[in-house]
Each structure stands twice: as C-alpha cells, then as structure tokens.
Design an enzyme around this catalytic site. Structure first.
Site, PDB file in Angstrom:
ATOM      1  N   LYS A 214      82.223  42.207  79.112  1.00 22.30           N
ATOM      2  CA  LYS A 214      82.097  42.743  80.466  1.00 22.30           C
ATOM      3  C   LYS A 214      81.689  41.651  81.461  1.00 22.30           C
ATOM      4  CE  LYS A 214      83.391  46.942  79.725  1.00 22.30           C
ATOM      5  NZ  LYS A 214      84.637  47.463  80.316  1.00 22.30           N
TER       6      LYS A 214
ATOM      7  N   TYR B 209      79.992  42.999  73.345  1.00 25.11           N
ATOM      8  CA  TYR B 209      80.379  43.908  74.423  1.00 25.11           C
ATOM      9  C   TYR B 209      79.867  43.371  75.753  1.00 25.11           C
ATOM     10  CZ  TYR B 209      80.476  47.958  77.498  1.00 25.11           C
ATOM     11  OH  TYR B 209      80.686  48.787  78.573  1.00 25.11           O
TER      12      TYR B 209
ATOM     13  N   SER C 218      80.652  46.657  83.707  1.00 24.79           N
ATOM     14  CA  SER C 218      79.466  47.349  83.204  1.00 24.79           C
ATOM     15  C   SER C 218      78.216  46.610  83.656  1.00 24.79           C
ATOM     16  CB  SER C 218      79.494  47.396  81.672  1.00 24.79           C
ATOM     17  OG  SER C 218      78.272  47.900  81.152  1.00 24.79           O
TER      18      SER C 218
ATOM     19  N   ASP D 279      99.225  51.250  74.851  1.00 23.01           N
ATOM     20  CA  ASP D 279      98.119  50.391  74.424  1.00 23.01           C
ATOM     21  C   ASP D 279      97.954  49.267  75.441  1.00 23.01           C
ATOM     22  OD1 ASP D 279      96.409  48.568  73.193  1.00 23.01           O
ATOM     23  OD2 ASP D 279      97.295  48.844  71.196  1.00 23.01           O
TER      24      ASP D 279
END
Length: 252
Positions: free
Chosen positions: A159, A155, A142, A62
């Site tokens: 990023k 999100y 991203s 993890d």
C-alpha cells in the site's frame, strides 16, 4: 447528480468498498462497469443497480492480468462509448502474522493484486485518456501505507507502493489532464477484516483495534465511496496527487 455523463470502472466492485463505490456512483448518475474476480458478485451488484434505475454492467476478470484489463476497457467502450474514471479498488492481504511466516506465494499474490494491477490499469487507460483529453484514476491504498501495523509488513509495503506510485503518476500525467489520487481507508468492516486482525472477529478483539481510531469505529463502504465520489467529480478538477485518509483520525 454529480457524475452524470461519466462512465466509471470499479475493480473489486462485487463486495466491500468496491460495491459501496459502485452503488454510490450509479446513484450519482454514472454508468458503472463493475469488475470482480467473482463473476456472480459482480453480476449481483450490476443487477441491483439496474433494478434501482441505474446503469451498470458486470465484467469479471483478474486485475493482475493485462489481457483482462484490455477486455475490461473494450467492454466499457462497447456498452457506454467512453470512460472517464478508473477506480483501482481490488485488493488483498496476507493474514496478520509474523513477517517470517508469510510465504512467497502470499507475498507474490499481495503485490500482484495491490500493485501490479495499477501497472496494468495505466497500460490500458493512459493512452486512451491521452486521446480523449484527460481522465481520472482513483487508487484505494490504506492507512497501512502511512502508519503500518505489526504483522502486516508486506501488505503495508504494497500500500505504500500504491501511495508513492499514485503521486508519481500525478506528477507525470498532469500535463495530459489525467488526475491521479488515493483514498486511504482505515480498517473496515469488509470480508478482509479477520485477515487484517489475525485473530477471531469478536467484540473483545475489535476493541483492541478500535482503540487506535479516535472516532471509535471502523470505516464503512459508504465512507470510502463518499471520498471517491468527490475525487471523481468535477468539483475535484484541480485535485491530483492527493492521498485522502478516511480513517477516523488513525493517522493523526
């Protein structure tokens, strides 16, 4: 064989972009350490690489846990003796939905996987890279961190944090000959596609999202792997702090 003599760790290497990066690195001569939360997926990719004549091991774990990063480093050193490249590819998202509908648990998971994992990778590998005289981090961010879409607020923010942290790390670690770069994919045909769209994966829904990409298609694992191959190679020896958009023109 552009990566002969190098060992690379690829997180999230059991599928999607990570699998593409791992396979490409192995074809180019690297020893590859494939990390994934899904042990069976990591083992599958490592086995396929070995059957094709490459060298790879699977190390499940993890990326949000410091102890798992320590195990990952030790496993890489025990099998291959050294590490030159760390690709922080593991990532997740909350489903595309209104910002007030994102739960605290979803928020915490996104930032743990996408951002805290970078913290742990730095803790685990910067001292080692300093001792060996240099190294490379490649962080998969991203286009969401450059040109955010509605419905993916947290999100997008995670990023953006990856992009800024990568640039700051490049500035701070440059004197140690540690290079830090980003690759910014546009939406890709991976297991997270439906989550990113927030609707069923149909030709009609895909068409809506493809309309914002001038080259007219989603990114593929090989597209991202090609960028990561360059950044890991000696050809990029003077490249650091760069965020390379692999996006078909989405961010133009």
């Amino acid at each position: 064989m552009r990566l002969t003599g190098k060992t690379a760790i690829v997180t999230g290497g059991g599928s999607g972009f990570g699998e593409g990066i791992a396979r490409t690195y192995a074809r180019e001569g690297a020893n590859v350490v494939i990390n994934d939360l899904n042990a069976a997926a990591a083992e599958r990719v490592a086995s396929d690489i070995a059957l094709a004549g490459g060298k790879a091991i699977a190390v499940p774990g993890d990326v949000t846990l410091g102890a798992d990063w320590e195990r990952l480093r030790q496993a890489a050193l025990e099998d291959f003796g050294s590490v030159q490249v760390v690709v922080n590819n593991a990532g997740t998202t909350h489903r595309n939905k209104p910002v007030l509908d994102v739960t605290e648990a979803e928020f915490d998971r996104v930032y743990a996987v996408n951002v805290k994992s970078l913290y742990w990778s730095v803790q685990a590998f910067v001292p080692y890279f300093r001792e060996q005289g240099g190294g490379v981090f490649i962080n998969i961010a991203s286009t969401a961190g450059v040109r955010p879409r509605p419905g993916l607020v947290w999100y997008n923010g995670s990023k953006g944090a990856v992009i800024i942290a990568s640039k700051a790390l490049a500035a701070e670690l440059g004197p140690d000959r540690i290079r830090v770069n980003c690759v910014n994919p546009v939406m890709g045909e991976t297991g997270l596609l439906t989550e990113f769209m927030g609707v069923e994966d149909t030709p009609e829904n895909r068409k809506r999202f493809l309309a914002g990409i001038p080259l007219g298609r989603f990114s593929t694992p090989q597209d991202i792997a090609n960028a990561c191959l360059y950044l890991a190679s000696d050809e990029a020896d003077f490249v650091t702090g760069v965020c390379l958009e692999v996006d078909g023109g989405r961010c133009v």
